[in-house]
Design an enzyme around this catalytic site. Structure first.
Site, PDB file in Angstrom:
ATOM      1  CG  HIS A  81      -1.873   1.194   1.313  1.00 11.20           C
ATOM      2  ND1 HIS A  81      -3.056   1.205   0.822  1.00 11.20           N
ATOM      3  CD2 HIS A  81      -1.563   2.626   2.395  1.00 11.20           C
ATOM      4  CE1 HIS A  81      -3.366   2.476   0.241  1.00 11.20           C
ATOM      5  NE2 HIS A  81      -2.806   3.116   1.246  1.00 11.20           N
ATOM      6  CG  ASP A 160     -12.279   3.249   5.570  1.00  7.16           C
ATOM      7  OD1 ASP A 160     -11.163   4.879   6.333  1.00  7.16           O
ATOM      8  OD2 ASP A 160     -11.965   3.676   4.838  1.00  7.16           O
ATOM      9  NE  ARG A 167     -10.122  10.167   8.604  1.00  8.30           N
ATOM     10  CZ  ARG A 167      -8.864  10.411   7.844  1.00  8.30           C
ATOM     11  NH1 ARG A 167      -9.654   8.628   8.322  1.00  8.30           N
ATOM     12  NH2 ARG A 167      -7.832  10.327   8.221  1.00  8.30           N
ATOM     13  CB  SER A 182      -8.470   5.380   7.025  1.00  9.12           C
ATOM     14  OG  SER A 182      -9.287   5.459   5.684  1.00  9.12           O
ATOM     15  CE  LYS A 186      -9.377   2.089   3.449  1.00 12.61           C
ATOM     16  NZ  LYS A 186      -9.592   3.799   2.883  1.00 12.61           N
TER      17      LYS A 186
END
Ligand code: URA
Ligand code: CA
Length: 440
Positions: A81, A160, A167, A182, A186
C-alpha cells in the site's frame, strides 16, 4: 452504552475499551447513526489521540463491519500500500515482478479521487481490461498467474467508507490514528498476510515531515502485527514525480518500458525495494539480497513482463500492449514546455504537478467524472539537472478541448530553477523491516 457517553469519554481523554471501539465502528457502519455523532467522535479522537491498543482495536472492528476475505491463492497472500504520490506506478511494476519470483499478489486497488486515477484506472486504459471480477475469478487468476489487480469491492470496511467521507468535511483527515486505521482496516479485510507499506514524504505527499511519516508507518505496522499480519514499511521520497510519466496510459507505458528493461531510475528502484520486502514476507526469499537478486533476474529475463502479459490476458485486456505500447490510447495533441532560462532544476511543487494532470482530465474531481486515459505529461528533467534555456522540460499530452494554457502555466510554476545545484536527497529515507528493526 449510548454513543454520547462514548464521545464524552474520548472528549475527557479517557482510554476507550475494545468493546467501546467496536461499538463505535459498528455505529459508523449503521446508516441510522447520525453523522453529527460520528463527526463529534472523530474530532474528539483527532484532538485527544488514541493509544496503540485503541488504534488497533478500532481498526480490527472497522475491518469486521464488512467482508473479511481470506484468499486461497496457494501461498501467503502479500500486498503493498502506498500513501499516494504523483507518477507512482510502482504497483504495475512490482506486482508482476513479485509474481514472477513465485509471490502471490491479490491487489485490491481504489479508483479514487485525485490527480490521476488509481491503479485500477491506469489498467483500464488497456483495451478490454476488466477490474471488476467475481471473487472466484480473481482468486483463480491469482492462483494460476500469481497476481491479479481488481477494484475494491463495496463490502470492504464499510465503516471506513462512511468515516473517511465525514473526515474530509470535518477537518479530521490529519490524524495519524485515523489515517492508520482507515488504511489498515481495508488491508486487513482484504486478507493479505504480508503487507508492505510505502509511506511517501515530500512536496507531493500526504505527510511532509519524517517525524509524521515514521509515526504513521509505525502505527500501521503495529496494527498489522497485532492482527497477526507480517509488516514492513519504507519511507520514500516524493519531492518530484517518481516516474517521468504522469497520466493513466502514459504510466502504463512507463511500467511496460521499465519491465522491458528499457527504463531505469527512481521508479524502478522503489519498485524493487518494495518488491524485495514482499518476497521476504511471502517466504520466497530469506534475505533482502536474495530477494533483490530474484527480482533483478525477473527483470533481465523478462519473466516480469511476461507475468504482466499473462495477467492482462487473464483479465480480458489486450495483452499485445506489452510488446507494442503504441496500442495504448494516445492523445490527439502534444505541446512542449520549454525552459525560459538556464539554471539547476532545484525544487518541485509536486502537489501542483499532480493537479496539472487533473486539469488535463487524467483524474477525477467528483466521483462520477469520466477520465481521459490518454492525457498527462512526460517530464524530461529531474531535480538536480542543469537546464539550458530552450530545452524541453516536458511534453504535455492533451485533447484539443483541454485547457492547455492553464496546464502549461501550472506546470511551469511548479518547477523552480536556481543558480546553485540542490543537495541531492536519498530516495529511500527509512525502513521498518519485517523483524521490526528500523533503518533510519
Ligand atoms: N487513505 C485512506 O484510505 N485513508 C486515509 O485516512 C488517508 C489516506
Ligand atoms: Ca490511498
Amino acid at each position: 452504552m449510548a454513543l454520547v457517553d462514548l464521545i464524552a469519554d474520548k472528549k475527557f481523554g479517557r482510554e476507550l475499551t475494545d468493546a467501546q471501539l467496536t461499538e463505535f465502528a459498528e455505529a459508523a457502519a449503521d446508516l441510522s447513526t447520525p453523522d453529527y455523532q460520528l463527526a463529534a467522535m472523530l474530532m474528539a479522537i483527532r484532538l485527544n489521540g488514541m493509544t496503540e491498543r485503541e488504534t488497533a482495536a478500532l481498526t480490527m472492528a472497522m475491518a469486521k463491519t464488512g467482508d473479511m476475505l481470506s484468499p486461497d491463492v496457494g501461498g501467503i497472500p502479500v500486498d503493498k500500500h502506498s500513501t499516494g504520490g504523483v507518477g507512482d506506478t510502482t504497483t504495475l511494476i512490482l506486482v508482476p515482478l513479485v509474481a514472477a519470483c513465485g509471490g502471490k499478489v491479490v491487489k485490491m486497488s481504489g479508483r479514487g479521487l485525485g490527480h490521476t486515477g488509481g491503479t485500477v484506472d491506469k489498467l483500464e486504459s488497456i483495451r478490454g481490461f476488466r477490474t471488476e471480477l467475481p471473487e472466484e475469478t480473481f482468486l483463480k487468476i491469482a492462483r494460476e498467474v500469481g497476481c491479479c489487480v481488481v477494484g475494491q469491492s463495496g463490502e470492504l470496511a464499510p465503516a471506513d467508507k462512511r468515516l473517511y467521507a465525514l473526515r474530509d468535511v470535518t477537518s479530521t483527515v490529519d490524524s495519524i490514528p485515523l489515517i492508520a486505521s482507515s488504511i489498515m482496516s481495508k488491508k486487513l479485510a482484504g486478507g493479505a498476510m504480508g503487507i508492505v507499506l510505502d509511506v511517501k514524504i515530500g512536496s507531493g505527499a500526504l505527510m511532509k515531515t519524517m517525524e509524521d511519516c515514521l509515526a504513521l508507518a509505525r502505527a500501521m505496522c503495529d496494527i498489522g502485527r497485532r492482527a497477526g499480519r507480517q509488516m514492513a514499511a519504507l519511507i520514500t521520497g516524493m519531492d518530484e514525480p517518481l516516474g517521468s510519466h504522469v497520466g493513466n496510459a502514459l504510466e502504463v507505458k512507463e511500467a511496460i518500458d521499465t519491465l522491458s528493461g528499457k527504463v531505469k531510475g527512481p521508479l524502478l528502484d522503489v519498485s524493487l525495494a518494495l518488491g524485495a520486502q514482499m518476497l521476504l514476507l511471502g517466504g520466497q526469499a530469506k534475505s533482502a539480497d536474495e530477494a533483490m537478486d530474484s527480482l533483478q533476474n525477473a527483470l533481465q529475463n523478462k519473466s516480469g513482463l511476461n507475468k504482466f502479459k499473462q495477467m492482462i490476458k487473464a483479465q480480458g485486456g489486450d495483452e499485445r500492449v506489452t510488446e507494442d505500447t503504441s496500442l495504448l490510447p494516445r492523445a490527439e495533441q502534444v505541446t512542449r514546455l520549454l525552459a525560459e532560462k538556464d539554471g539547476y532544476f532545484s525544487r518541485m511543487n509536486t502537489e501542483q504537478a499532480g493537479l496539472v494532470a487533473q486539469v488535463l482530465g487524467a483524474g477525477r474531481m467528483r466521483k462520477d467524472d469520466v477520465i481521459d486515459p490518454s492525457c498527462g505529461y512526460i517530464l524530461f528533467k529531474r531535480i538536480g539537472d542543469y537546464v539550458k534555456a530552450g530545452e524541453v522540460l516536458a511534453e504535455i499530452h492533451h485533447s484539443p478541448a483541454a485547457p492547455i494554457r492553464q496546464a502549461e502555466n501550472m506546470l511551469r510554476e511548479a518547477m523552480t530553477f536556481d543558480a546553485v545545484k540542490p543537495i541531492s536527497q536519498k530516495l529511500i529515507r527509512a525502513q521498518i523491516l519485517p523483524d521490526g528493526k528500523e533503518i533510519l
